[in-house]
Scaffold this active site. Structure first.
Site, mmCIF file in Angstrom:
data_model
loop_
_atom_site.group_PDB
_atom_site.id
_atom_site.type_symbol
_atom_site.label_atom_id
_atom_site.label_comp_id
_atom_site.label_asym_id
_atom_site.label_seq_id
_atom_site.Cartn_x
_atom_site.Cartn_y
_atom_site.Cartn_z
ATOM 1 N N CYS A 1 3.914 6.270 10.334
ATOM 2 C CA CYS A 1 3.087 5.235 10.973
ATOM 3 C C CYS A 1 1.786 5.102 10.196
ATOM 4 C CB CYS A 1 2.769 5.606 12.418
ATOM 5 S SG CYS A 1 4.122 5.304 13.561
ATOM 6 N N GLU B 1 8.620 4.575 6.165
ATOM 7 C CA GLU B 1 9.698 4.576 7.151
ATOM 8 C C GLU B 1 9.875 3.182 7.720
ATOM 9 O OE1 GLU B 1 10.315 6.551 11.547
ATOM 10 O OE2 GLU B 1 9.502 7.818 9.950
#
Length: 433
Positions: A299, A333
Site C-alpha cells: 500500500c 502489489e
C-alpha cells in the site's frame, strides 16, 4: 466534467443559482412560482428512496447527477425531513457526501434504472475528454473481486463513518469508510496522536495523551535522513498497535482492500518532515517481508495535506532503491489504487525514458530491468503504451526517437523529490537478525 478539486463549501450550505429556473437564487429572484403540480410532485417523491437518481448542486455551483446511497432523519424534523448520502456518478467515490434536501433538484428525480443500462447511457453522453479524465481517476482497485464480493464490499463501505480527523496541525476531510472498532461508530471526528497514531474521540483526550506520549517519531529504525526528510522502517510484528492504527488511518483515504490486523508480515516505511517538535508523518508505503510475486510495495499513501509536493513519487522511487539494495526486481502489489496507478505510470515513464535518452546504443528490456529494478512486464507495458516498442522477427525492439522521447517526458511531468542513495543506511530484512 468538473475538476475533482473540492472548493470551500458555502457557510450555510445553500447552493448558488445558475438561473436555469429549477433551483432558486439566494435572493429568491429566480425562483419560479410553485404550481399545484410541483407541490403534488414534491409530496409524491419525498422522502427519496435509496437508489433514486437525481440532480444535485455540488460545490462548484453546478448540478451533477447523483445516486442516493443512504438517508437519515433530521432531528425534530417532519416526516419527510431527511438528509441524503449521495454518490456523484461522474466522480470518484471519495467525493460522496451527505447533502441537504435543498441541494437536490426534485424535478429531475428519475425511476431507478438498471445500473448497466445507466452506465452505458452516461458513457454515451460524456465527451472523450470527460471519459479520459474519469478513467484516469476512477480506477477503484477491486479488479481481484468477483461481482458478488464487489457488491458486498460496496454495501459494507458505502457510507463514510468518519467525516474528519485531526492529525498534528491539520484537520483533514476523509475520503472513504474505515472499519474502526464498534465503539467509534458514533464519532464523526477522530483525534490522532501524530507520533504513535493512537486515536481518540475527544480533543481533551488527545491533549492528555500528548502529555504522556514520549514518542517524537514513528517507532522503528531511521534508515534515511536528507535535510528535513526522514524515513523510518517499522516492523509490524514488533510494533503491532502502530501498524494497525496506520492501517485504520490509511483506509480513510484508500478505497481498496488493505490490512487491518495481520500486520506481522509487513514492514512499514513512514516518511516524515522533521523539525524541532519531532518527525511528522507525510505518507508511507508498506511492503511484505517475503513476497513470492516480487512485490516491493503493498500500500502507498501520501496524506492529503502533503499531496502535490512530490512525496508520492519519492515513496515509489524509494521502494525501488530498496529493491536495488536487495538485488531484486520489484513491482507494486495489484490492484493499485486510482492515484497509485497514475503515479506509477509517471514514474516508469520518467525513469525509462531518461535512460533511453542518454543511452545511444541498443538496449534490451532485460538490461533496463537490471538497471532500474523495474519488472520486465512493467517496462514492456509502459513502452507499449507510449508506442515506443515494436515486435520484429520474434522479439521486441525499442524505437527511441529523441523528439518522441522529449514529448513523452514533458507529458510525464516532473520527477519530484530525488532519493539521495548515499543517505540510505539499510539492511534488507532477510539479512537482519
Amino acid at each position: 466534467m468538473g475538476s475533482l478539486e473540492t472548493p470551500t463549501r458555502a457557510e450555510n450550505g445553500s447552493p448558488p443559482s445558475t438561473g436555469n429556473g429549477k433551483v432558486p437564487a439566494d435572493d429568491g429572484s429566480e425562483k419560479p412560482p410553485e404550481t399545484g403540480m410541483s407541490k403534488k410532485r414534491r409530496a409524491s417523491v419525498l422522502p427519496l428512496e435509496v437508489g433514486t437518481r437525481v440532480m444535485c448542486r455540488w460545490r462548484d455551483g453546478k448540478l451533477h447527477p447523483v445516486k442516493v446511497i443512504e438517508r437519515r432523519k433530521i432531528n425534530k424534523g417532519g416526516p419527510n425531513d431527511y438528509e441524503y448520502y449521495v454518490h456523484y456518478t461522474e466522480f470518484n467515490r471519495r467525493l460522496d457526501e451527505w447533502v441537504k434536501l435543498e441541494q437536490l433538484d426534485l424535478d429531475s428525480v428519475e425511476a431507478v434504472f438498471d445500473d448497466k443500462v445507466e452506465d452505458k447511457v452516461t458513457s454515451l453522453k460524456m465527451t472523450r475528454h470527460q471519459k479520459r479524465k474519469i478513467d484516469e481517476t476512477h480506477v477503484e482497485g477491486h479488479e481481484e473481486l468477483d461481482a458478488a464480493s464487489l457488491r458486498e464490499h460496496e454495501e459494507f463501505t458505502k457510507v463514510k463513518n468518519i467525516a474528519t480527523i485531526e492529525l498534528g496541525r491539520y484537520e483533514i476531510e476523509t475520503w472513504y469508510f474505515s472499519p474502526f472498532p464498534p465503539e467509534y461508530n458514533d464519532c464523526l471526528k477522530l483525534y490522532f496522536c501524530e507520533f504513535c497514531l493512537n486515536f481518540m474521540k475527544r480533543k481533551e483526550q488527545l491533549q492528555r495523551h500528548m502529555k504522556k506520549c514520549d514518542l517524537k517519531h514513528p517507532p522503528g529504525d531511521e534508515i534515511y535522513r536528507s535535510g528535513t526528510l526522514s524515513m523510518f522502517e517499522v516492523d509490524g510484528k514488533k510494533n503491532k498497535v502502530f501498524g494497525q492504527n496506520l492501517c485504520y488511518l490509511a483506509k480513510l483515504f484508500l478505497d481498496h482492500k488493505t490490512l487491518y490486523y495481520d500486520v506481522d508480515l509487513f514492514l512499514f516505511y513512514v516518511l516524515c518532515e522533521c523539525d524541532d517538535r519531532g518527525c511528522h508523518m507525510v505518507g508511507y508505503f508498506s511492503k511484505e517481508k517475503h513476497s513470492e510475486e516480487s512485490y516491493n510495495l503493498a500500500c502507498i499513501l501520501t496524506l492529503p495535506p502533503y499531496q502535490r509536493k512530490g512525496y508520492g513519487k519519492f515513496l515509489i522511487a524509494f521502494s525501488y532503491e530498496l529493491s536495488k539494495k536487495e538485488g531484486k526486481v520489484g513491482t507494486p502489489e495489484r490492484p493499485l489504487s486510482d492515484l497509485g496507478l497514475l503515479s506509477y505510470r509517471g514514474y516508469w515513464t520518467r525513469v525509462l525514458l531518461d535512460i533511453l535518452k542518454k543511452h545511444k546504443a541498443n538496449i534490451s528490456i532485460k538490461e533496463l530491468s537490471d538497471m532500474t529494478a523495474i519488472k520486465a512486464e512493467d517496462i514492456l507495458t509502459t513502452l507499449q503504451s507510449l508506442e515506443l516498442i515494436q515486435y520484429r522477427k520474434g522479439q521486441h525492439v525499442i524505437c527511441a526517437d529523441p523528439k518522441v522521447l522529449d514529448r513523452h517526458l514533458k507529458a510525464a511531468g516532473r520527477g519530484g523529490l530525488e532519493v539521495d542513495v548515499s543517505k540510505l543506511i539499510w539492511t534488507p530484512y532477510k539479512e537482519q537478525g
